[in-house]
Design a protein around this motif. Sequence first.
Motif, PDB file in Angstrom:
ATOM      1  N   ILE A  44     -39.202 -24.351 -23.721  1.00  0.00           N
ATOM      2  CA  ILE A  44     -38.047 -23.990 -22.882  1.00  0.00           C
ATOM      3  C   ILE A  44     -37.509 -25.231 -22.157  1.00  0.00           C
ATOM      4  O   ILE A  44     -36.294 -25.461 -22.105  1.00  0.00           O
ATOM      5  CB  ILE A  44     -38.441 -22.852 -21.908  1.00  0.00           C
ATOM      6  CG1 ILE A  44     -38.548 -21.551 -22.708  1.00  0.00           C
ATOM      7  CG2 ILE A  44     -37.457 -22.728 -20.757  1.00  0.00           C
ATOM      8  CD1 ILE A  44     -39.085 -20.360 -21.948  1.00  0.00           C
ATOM      9  N   LEU A  45     -38.408 -26.039 -21.622  1.00  0.00           N
ATOM     10  CA  LEU A  45     -37.978 -27.271 -20.937  1.00  0.00           C
ATOM     11  C   LEU A  45     -37.272 -28.196 -21.925  1.00  0.00           C
ATOM     12  O   LEU A  45     -36.228 -28.786 -21.605  1.00  0.00           O
ATOM     13  CB  LEU A  45     -39.198 -27.973 -20.319  1.00  0.00           C
ATOM     14  CG  LEU A  45     -38.915 -29.305 -19.624  1.00  0.00           C
ATOM     15  CD1 LEU A  45     -37.944 -29.135 -18.455  1.00  0.00           C
ATOM     16  CD2 LEU A  45     -40.225 -29.945 -19.125  1.00  0.00           C
ATOM     17  N   GLN A  46     -37.835 -28.311 -23.127  1.00  0.00           N
ATOM     18  CA  GLN A  46     -37.232 -29.168 -24.148  1.00  0.00           C
ATOM     19  C   GLN A  46     -35.813 -28.701 -24.486  1.00  0.00           C
ATOM     20  O   GLN A  46     -34.918 -29.504 -24.722  1.00  0.00           O
ATOM     21  CB  GLN A  46     -38.131 -29.177 -25.389  1.00  0.00           C
ATOM     22  CG  GLN A  46     -37.969 -30.391 -26.282  1.00  0.00           C
ATOM     23  CD  GLN A  46     -37.879 -31.703 -25.507  1.00  0.00           C
ATOM     24  OE1 GLN A  46     -38.740 -31.998 -24.673  1.00  0.00           O
ATOM     25  NE2 GLN A  46     -36.820 -32.472 -25.732  1.00  0.00           N
ATOM     26  N   THR A  47     -35.629 -27.393 -24.491  1.00  0.00           N
ATOM     27  CA  THR A  47     -34.293 -26.836 -24.773  1.00  0.00           C
ATOM     28  C   THR A  47     -33.312 -27.232 -23.660  1.00  0.00           C
ATOM     29  O   THR A  47     -32.184 -27.653 -23.940  1.00  0.00           O
ATOM     30  CB  THR A  47     -34.370 -25.304 -24.925  1.00  0.00           C
ATOM     31  OG1 THR A  47     -35.304 -25.009 -25.966  1.00  0.00           O
ATOM     32  CG2 THR A  47     -33.023 -24.701 -25.269  1.00  0.00           C
ATOM     33  N   GLN A  48     -33.732 -27.111 -22.408  1.00  0.00           N
ATOM     34  CA  GLN A  48     -32.853 -27.551 -21.300  1.00  0.00           C
ATOM     35  C   GLN A  48     -32.505 -29.024 -21.462  1.00  0.00           C
ATOM     36  O   GLN A  48     -31.351 -29.435 -21.268  1.00  0.00           O
ATOM     37  CB  GLN A  48     -33.535 -27.333 -19.949  1.00  0.00           C
ATOM     38  CG  GLN A  48     -33.651 -25.877 -19.524  1.00  0.00           C
ATOM     39  CD  GLN A  48     -34.138 -25.729 -18.077  1.00  0.00           C
ATOM     40  OE1 GLN A  48     -34.171 -26.676 -17.297  1.00  0.00           O
ATOM     41  NE2 GLN A  48     -34.537 -24.518 -17.718  1.00  0.00           N
TER      42      GLN A  48
END
Length: 325
Positions: free
Chosen positions: A140-144
């Motif tokens: 999820i962080l990588q997506t942001q």
Amino acid sequence: MALDAQTIQAAVDAAHRDCTTRTGGANASYIPYLASVDPSLFGVAVVTVDGAACTAGDSDAEFAIESISKVFTMARAMADVGPVEFHRKIGADPTGLPFNSVSALELHNDKPLSPLVNAGAMSSVSLVTAVDTEQRWSRILQTQRAFAGREIRLSVEVNASEQATNFHNRAIAWLLYGGGAMYSDPMEACDVYTRQCSTLITTEDLATMGATIAAGGTNPVTHEHVVDAELVPHLLAEMTMEGMYTSSGDWAYTVGLPGKSGVGGGVLSVAPGKLAIAAFSPPLDPVGNSVRAMAAVAQVAQALDLSLYKVPGAGDPPLDPLVKG
Ligand code: DON
């Protein structure tokens, strides 16, 4: 209207100047960290699908992304499970109730209805493909980061403040689990959801994240393919239906663009194929949308003639119905 850099910069500067004097609203107080943020901070930014940025004010001040994160986790989960299954499991309709409503679940057999309210956002987190909590969080962080084109980071301070006070969300996560709409351990989903709300972004980051959506899923600054173009209409439709919570209809009625707000004071609107407008100012109206940021984004959208619903040559609607007292 020609959307050249000079025209956009003039619209951004004018919105910043005109909306600075707009008072009203109050910082979110149910999350202790947010109550302590300087309420006078105010940034405005536009990023185009060509990657050009126009900014004004405190556009490089970092703030908590909060509910705006729901859009990017929606993209991650939808890409992981496919848009048909995502829609079947979560839904795409407005709840007509506040973003953290328990009644909305009671009224709909514990189905969240929208990935942009807290219940649907935690369900979305639980749908992200992962073997454990850390992998779920890291994806999820990588997506942001990919949407922003920058190493977005978790604020340890914001996260601690939210994790210590998120009892209401924990209750919602268990209700979803009881109703069969939670697809991982419910406390894991609530933990990761709380972290995704606690990352720090700038107004310019937010505009870049929106410009990635406007550009069909490819970041216009880094040129990284972030999400398939086929998924973008689902993101924009959902932002239209629920992005501004119980003001989503008012936003569509006046601004005519998909939008998304967060209780950190950020507001984003996307003009598909053109650009994204972002603004940040901490004081919120009772719905949970930033008073000054809404006014600024609305003003830029109108100055650049971006409403999706407007017939060419027609006059502009009044922007007054936006702020709920
Ligand atoms: O879960 C919460 O309540 C917060 N972390 C985020 C809520 C939020 O930003 C709603 N937006 N206007």
